[in-house]
Scaffold this active site. Structure first.
Site: not given
Ligand code: ARG
Length: 460
Positions: A152-153, A274, A280, A282, A287, A314, A319
């Site tokens: 711990t720590h 390295s 080395k 690594n 990482e 929407y 997008q």
């Molecule tokens: N390429 C668009 C997206 O990924 C698809 C839907 C686009 N719809 C629109 N009404 N422009 O969201």
């Protein structure tokens, strides 16, 4: 696609700015699968003849093959995967292709494609999580008796079995599996038929589409369905959490592989040299994984920030969900693969870990418990052991070399049987409660995990 209303071509800059085909091409198998199901529903609704449906299905399957083989030419001017495929279909089969978008918008189409993508990728991630657990279990089983100091720590605390330390990660990954199953249950809803936002005046049988695509349920609100990205955020949280767990394991591995700890040796196949320092070796995989976990969290933040201010329904902002999603999915899959391979082939230096665990101070708590068993209140026992520790350091005499008189100076309760406590094996055996690292418990846990990994609960 929208030329009816416009007099001027879309500017090249706008095309370049707004295209998503350079990344959403990844959705093509799902877009095609969804369109084949949609065509069946349009035929069922009397919009397409049987012949038209067949020609659409055949055309879409050909396009799938062309994309699979790399022959297909994606066009940036067609913006996204949906329009690229639809346009290729219409070029191929004529008018029937132009009927396919009936009762559908790209808004419900992209929601469907992304859900199908998430479903497939959740399965792929689930499989890799189980493989990762299996790799850690393999390493635990190869070293059933190895002991390590528990920290711990980052200060030595108490002895544990190395297997117990590894099994802690099986617990974490098991919770990740559970979270993934949970996220999956909300991914697995079918949004097509929601149209742009308000469904369609043409009645398509959404249940039919859902059945064809093996969705157990359809979404219940068209406005929610086209704008919901919760399921992406959930999946990306699960991925981030897996990343965080791998990152913690990375840190352990990096420490263990250092000359200072020297607890494990990674295979040459999973380390790098390295360019300057010839000696080395690594632990780059660990990482990189620790580093990449930051990206996974960043991707999740990016999506949540995109979502937070959007009015219904929407908006094109959505997008921006795809690049972080694809990046997180691809990153976690390879991270799990490479980590599983590395851990299964790591070797434990049990002599070095035993030497580190022989530090008598690791048993100071066990000595306090010895006093407690003889009636000393724990707080007093703790103080006595604190004083004894200071004495041992000051006089440079380890606990096991203290004389009977020295023990008695600190408490008359100490008898010669106190030296029996000074044994790592005894200390481990005594830790019998559920969840504690006694060898019998750890063996039972290993058997439990073997069974669970062989027969995991499914994604539904
Ligand atoms: N390429 C668009 C997206 O990924 C698809 C839907 C686009 N719809 C629109 N009404 N422009 O969201």
């Amino acid at each position: 696609m929208w030329k009816g209303r416009f007099q001027v071509e879309t500017s090249n800059l706008v095309q370049k700015y707004g295209e998503s085909i350079s990344f959403d091409w990844r959705l093509y198998p799902y877009d095609i699968q969804g369109s084949i199901a949609h065509a069946a529903a349009l035929q069922d609704a009397g919009i397409l003849s049987k012949a038209e449906q067949l020609s659409i299905t055949k055309g879409l399957k050909e396009i799938k093959k062309e994309i699979d083989s790399g022959e297909f030419k994606f066009r940036t001017s067609l913006e996204d995967i949906h329009m690229n495929i639809e346009s290729a279909l219409t070029e191929k089969i004529g008018d029937a292709g132009a009927k396919l978008h009936t009762a559908r918008s790209r808004n419900d189409q992209v929601a469907l494609d992304t859900r199908l993508y998430c479903r497939a990728e959740s399965k792929a991630i689930y499989e890799r999580l189980l493989n990762m657990q299996d790799a850690l279990l393999t390493l635990a089983k190869k070293n059933p008796d190895a002991v390590v100091p528990g920290y711990t720590h980052l200060q030595r605390g108490q002895p544990v079995l190395f297997a117990h330390h590894l099994l802690a990660y099986l617990e974490m990954l098991d919770r990740d599996c559970g979270r993934l199953r949970d996220a999956y249950s909300r991914i697995n809803h079918m949004p097509l038929g929601s149209g742009a936002l308000a469904g369609s005046t043409i009645p398509v049988n959404r249940k039919l589409i859902a059945d064809l695509l093996e969705f157990p349920q359809v979404t219940q609100n068209s406005m929610d369905a086209v704008s919901d990205r919760d399921y992406l955020a959930e999946l990306m949280f699960v991925i981030s959490m897996v990343g965080i767990h791998l990152s913690r394991l990375s840190e352990d591995v990096i420490l263990w592989a250092s000359a200072e700890f020297n607890f494990i040796e990674l295979s040459d196949a999973h380390t790098t040299g390295s360019s300057l320092m010839p000696q080395k070796k690594n632990p780059d995989v660990a990482e990189l994984t620790r580093g990449k976990s930051g990206r996974l969290i960043g991707n999740l933040m990016s999506l949540m920030t995109t979502m937070k201010g959007l009015p219904m329904t929407y908006n094109r902002d959505l997008q921006e969900d795809k690049e972080p999603l694809f990046d997180s999915v691809e990153t976690i899959k390879i991270a799990l693969e490479v980590f599983a391979e590395m851990m299964a082939e790591a070797s434990v230096k049990a002599d070095v870990t035993a030497e580190a665990t022989s530090d008598p101070f690791l048993l100071a708590t066990d000595l306090a418990d010895y006093l407690v068993r003889k009636g000393v209140p724990f707080r007093q026992a703790h103080e006595i052991m604190g004083e004894l520790t200071a004495y041992s350091i000051r006089e440079d005499i380890p606990f096991q070399d203290l004389s009977d008189e020295e023990w008695e100076q600190f408490s008359p309760v100490f008898e010669s049987d106190v030296r029996d406590v000074l044994n790592v094996e005894t200390a481990l055996k005594a830790r019998k409660a559920v969840g504690a690292p006694s060898p019998a418990n750890v063996a039972r846990q290993i058997a439990k995990w073997e069974k669970r990994i062989a027969k995991p609960p499914g994604l539904v």
